[in-house]
Design an enzyme around this catalytic site. Sequence first.
Site, PDB file in Angstrom:
ATOM      1  N   HIS A   8       0.868  -1.194   0.000  1.00 24.05           N
ATOM      2  CA  HIS A   8       0.000   0.000   0.000  1.00 24.05           C
ATOM      3  C   HIS A   8       0.903   1.241   0.000  1.00 24.05           C
ATOM      4  CE1 HIS A   8      -3.556   2.288   0.527  1.00 24.05           C
ATOM      5  NE2 HIS A   8      -3.823   2.081   1.802  1.00 24.05           N
ATOM      6  N   ARG A  27      -3.094  10.567 -11.378  1.00 24.13           N
ATOM      7  CA  ARG A  27      -2.239  11.219 -10.380  1.00 24.13           C
ATOM      8  C   ARG A  27      -0.772  11.136 -10.826  1.00 24.13           C
ATOM      9  NH1 ARG A  27      -4.081   7.887  -5.322  1.00 24.13           N
ATOM     10  NH2 ARG A  27      -3.660   6.266  -6.862  1.00 24.13           N
ATOM     11  N   ASP A  82       2.574   6.083  -7.369  1.00 24.86           N
ATOM     12  CA  ASP A  82       3.877   6.032  -6.713  1.00 24.86           C
ATOM     13  C   ASP A  82       5.048   6.082  -7.679  1.00 24.86           C
ATOM     14  OD1 ASP A  82       2.779   5.852  -4.171  1.00 24.86           O
ATOM     15  OD2 ASP A  82       2.451   3.711  -4.391  1.00 24.86           O
ATOM     16  N   HIS A 123      -2.047  -1.959 -10.742  1.00 26.80           N
ATOM     17  CA  HIS A 123      -2.993  -1.459  -9.729  1.00 26.80           C
ATOM     18  C   HIS A 123      -4.125  -2.462  -9.563  1.00 26.80           C
ATOM     19  CE1 HIS A 123      -5.684   1.279  -7.560  1.00 26.80           C
ATOM     20  NE2 HIS A 123      -4.571   1.905  -7.237  1.00 26.80           N
TER      21      HIS A 123
HETATM   22  N1  AMX Z   1       5.466  -5.991 -12.129  1.00 29.06           N
HETATM   23  C1  AMX Z   1       5.464  -7.323 -12.321  1.00 29.06           C
HETATM   24  N2  AMX Z   1       4.409  -8.116 -12.160  1.00 29.06           N
HETATM   25  C2  AMX Z   1       3.273  -7.509 -11.796  1.00 29.06           C
HETATM   26  C3  AMX Z   1       3.172  -6.124 -11.600  1.00 29.06           C
HETATM   27  C4  AMX Z   1       4.330  -5.355 -11.757  1.00 29.06           C
HETATM   28  N3  AMX Z   1       4.354  -4.049 -11.547  1.00 29.06           N
HETATM   29  N4  AMX Z   1       1.922  -5.822 -11.235  1.00 29.06           N
HETATM   30  C5  AMX Z   1       1.231  -6.986 -11.187  1.00 29.06           C
HETATM   31  N5  AMX Z   1       2.061  -8.005 -11.538  1.00 29.06           N
HETATM   32  C6  AMX Z   1       1.751  -9.421 -11.529  1.00 29.06           C
HETATM   33  C7  AMX Z   1       1.297  -9.824 -10.137  1.00 29.06           C
HETATM   34  O1  AMX Z   1       2.422 -10.041  -9.276  1.00 29.06           O
HETATM   35  C8  AMX Z   1       0.501 -11.073 -10.420  1.00 29.06           C
HETATM   36  O2  AMX Z   1       1.432 -12.102 -10.668  1.00 29.06           O
HETATM   37  P1  AMX Z   1       1.065 -13.661 -10.447  1.00 29.06           P
HETATM   38  O3  AMX Z   1      -0.091 -13.925 -11.358  1.00 29.06           O
HETATM   39  O4  AMX Z   1       2.323 -14.357 -10.801  1.00 29.06           O
HETATM   40  O5  AMX Z   1       0.682 -13.770  -8.974  1.00 29.06           O
HETATM   41  C9  AMX Z   1      -0.154 -10.738 -11.751  1.00 29.06           C
HETATM   42  O6  AMX Z   1       0.632  -9.670 -12.331  1.00 29.06           O
HETATM   43  C10 AMX Z   1      -1.584 -10.267 -11.622  1.00 29.06           C
HETATM   44  O7  AMX Z   1      -1.633  -9.167 -10.704  1.00 29.06           O
HETATM   45  P2  AMX Z   1      -2.718  -7.995 -10.878  1.00 29.06           P
HETATM   46  O8  AMX Z   1      -4.063  -8.611 -10.733  1.00 29.06           O
HETATM   47  O9  AMX Z   1      -2.445  -7.246 -12.129  1.00 29.06           O
HETATM   48  O10 AMX Z   1      -2.361  -7.035  -9.678  1.00 29.06           O
HETATM   49  P3  AMX Z   1      -2.878  -7.127  -8.159  1.00 29.06           P
HETATM   50  O11 AMX Z   1      -4.206  -6.465  -8.093  1.00 29.06           O
HETATM   51  O12 AMX Z   1      -2.740  -8.510  -7.645  1.00 29.06           O
HETATM   52  O13 AMX Z   1      -1.777  -6.230  -7.426  1.00 29.06           O
HETATM   53  C11 AMX Z   1      -0.353  -4.355  -7.146  1.00 29.06           C
HETATM   54  C12 AMX Z   1      -1.756  -4.825  -7.580  1.00 29.06           C
HETATM   55  C13 AMX Z   1      -0.335  -2.834  -7.167  1.00 29.06           C
HETATM   56  C14 AMX Z   1      -0.032  -4.848  -5.707  1.00 29.06           C
HETATM   57  C15 AMX Z   1       0.667  -4.929  -8.181  1.00 29.06           C
HETATM   58  O14 AMX Z   1       0.402  -4.388  -9.454  1.00 29.06           O
HETATM   59  C16 AMX Z   1       2.110  -4.653  -7.782  1.00 29.06           C
HETATM   60  O15 AMX Z   1       2.706  -5.405  -7.017  1.00 29.06           O
HETATM   61  N6  AMX Z   1       2.717  -3.529  -8.327  1.00 29.06           N
HETATM   62  C17 AMX Z   1       4.043  -3.135  -7.943  1.00 29.06           C
HETATM   63  C18 AMX Z   1       4.037  -2.487  -6.549  1.00 29.06           C
HETATM   64  C19 AMX Z   1       3.328  -1.139  -6.561  1.00 29.06           C
HETATM   65  O16 AMX Z   1       3.556  -0.325  -7.439  1.00 29.06           O
HETATM   66  N7  AMX Z   1       2.481  -0.884  -5.559  1.00 29.06           N
HETATM   67  C20 AMX Z   1       1.770   0.428  -5.439  1.00 29.06           C
HETATM   68  C21 AMX Z   1       0.293   0.275  -5.363  1.00 29.06           C
HETATM   69  C22 AMX Z   1      -0.392   1.623  -5.194  1.00 29.06           C
HETATM   70  C23 AMX Z   1      -0.571   1.978  -3.715  1.00 29.06           C
HETATM   71  O17 AMX Z   1      -1.400   1.425  -3.006  1.00 29.06           O
HETATM   72  N8  AMX Z   1       0.224   2.898  -3.238  1.00 29.06           N
END
Ligand code: AMX
Length: 426
Positions: free
Chosen positions: A263, A318, A364, A309
């Site tokens: 988060h 944003r 972010d 996301h």
């Molecule tokens: N890089 C690589 N792989 C990614 C990815 C990224 N930036 N974003 C998602 N994926 C992968 C997931 O790890 C997941 O892999 P899996 O099938 O092997 O388990 C797959 O794609 C499906 O995920 P999703 O449904 O697209 O995303 P989610 O809703 O499960 O998770 C989030 C969302 C933000 C946690 C994820 O995109 C992520 O880890 N991003 C990088 C960290 C980040 O930027 N976090 C900030 C979030 C915003 C906030 O709250 N501040």
Amino acid sequence: MASLQNKLSVLLPKSRESIARLINEYGDKVISQVTIKQAYGGMRGVKAMICDTSLVEPDKGLIIRGIPILDLTQKLPEEVFYLLLTGELPDASGVKTLQNDLKERQDVPSYVWDVLNAMGDDAHPMTMLSTAILVMQRDSVFSNEYRCGMSKTEYWKPVLEDALRIVARIPAIAAFIYRKRFNKGQRIEPKADLDWAGNFAHMLGVNDTTGNFADLIRLYMVLHCDHEGGNVSAHACHCVGSALSDPFYAVSAGLNGLSGPLHGLANQECLRFVLEVREKYGGVPAKQQIIDFAWETLNSGKVIPGYGHAVLRVTDPRFTAFREFGLKVCPDDEVFQIVDLLFQTIPDVLKEHGHAQNPYPNVDAGSGSLLHHFGITEFDYYTVLFGASRALGMLSQLVLSRGLGEAIERPKSVRTAWIKEIASKL
Ligand code: AMX
């Protein structure tokens, strides 16, 4: 224009009545269903809570009270706070009244400084922020008035009073945490003639004569202020507040949720990633080098921070607002240039990788590079800025929850054995 207190005194009884009629007439109608996957999957998409302050549309991003966030980037955070609470932007006299209300409440009790000073040099800045809010609970007006006895329809009034106190004091507390935790020198007193975020920038003590840093803090405070009700911080605050725990308890709980790496803490990881790129290539790399680095990251099983996301399926507006700010204020900054290069390359890499449902940048991805440009290079601090801003949304949601008479949260949990039994009969 009416003060917040007067405006809400008119709005809330009307909203309460219309919701009572709605429940009376349509209370048994179904608005959502829950699958087994959703029960295990963080309740994604289950519609089971109310949030009137803002909405996140997968293809549009954050919309506050009907206004897209990109239309609010020139507003002050206190104007947006008024909007979150009332559904209307204040006119000039409304802003002045709110700013005066906040100034009257901005003095931080001295015991807060004592508690923060007593925390170890290795305390995380988010632990300090959450502790500072929690320790002020002893002065909660809501808790005190509740003890003395009051009508349920009046709860929101002392909750609003506590909310105004937290909003008024959070810039001084957050600025103190920065200066103390990172040895930046003495606490800086607020100035009488500055707006809320302008004062925040002033108290952080960043050396900037252009006024751009204060503008960045104003923008930062507007962009992070709210993101619907179901995200971890908003939901934690809502859930704790629903037990009639006062706003100090509830916001502290919300900040604890914001401290998680999935988060609010994600923003510090984003800048770390950008700096790693700079270090590896000795500056701004070529496009192909960035693409190779992204694949190396993905192939080693890591995520690309700042991309993807849970709800959004487009570039987070944003991020767009921060990028536009960077293009205007620091286009030649190497760290910002790497952020921009990532924006030009990562979505295609993630699309080819095929895992992330959203290959585009979230909020972010860019914010850290701008803070870094102005010399705030301590990433551990970034989530505190997010928290100071998100307090506006958490508190608005809390005041409205009490004003609308929402009940204590108590969803039904079920056992895995029960799910297996149900599944076997399907
Ligand atoms: N890089 C690589 N792989 C990614 C990815 C990224 N930036 N974003 C998602 N994926 C992968 C997931 O790890 C997941 O892999 P899996 O099938 O092997 O388990 C797959 O794609 C499906 O995920 P999703 O449904 O697209 O995303 P989610 O809703 O499960 O998770 C989030 C969302 C933000 C946690 C994820 O995109 C992520 O880890 N991003 C990088 C960290 C980040 O930027 N976090 C900030 C979030 C915003 C906030 O709250 N501040």
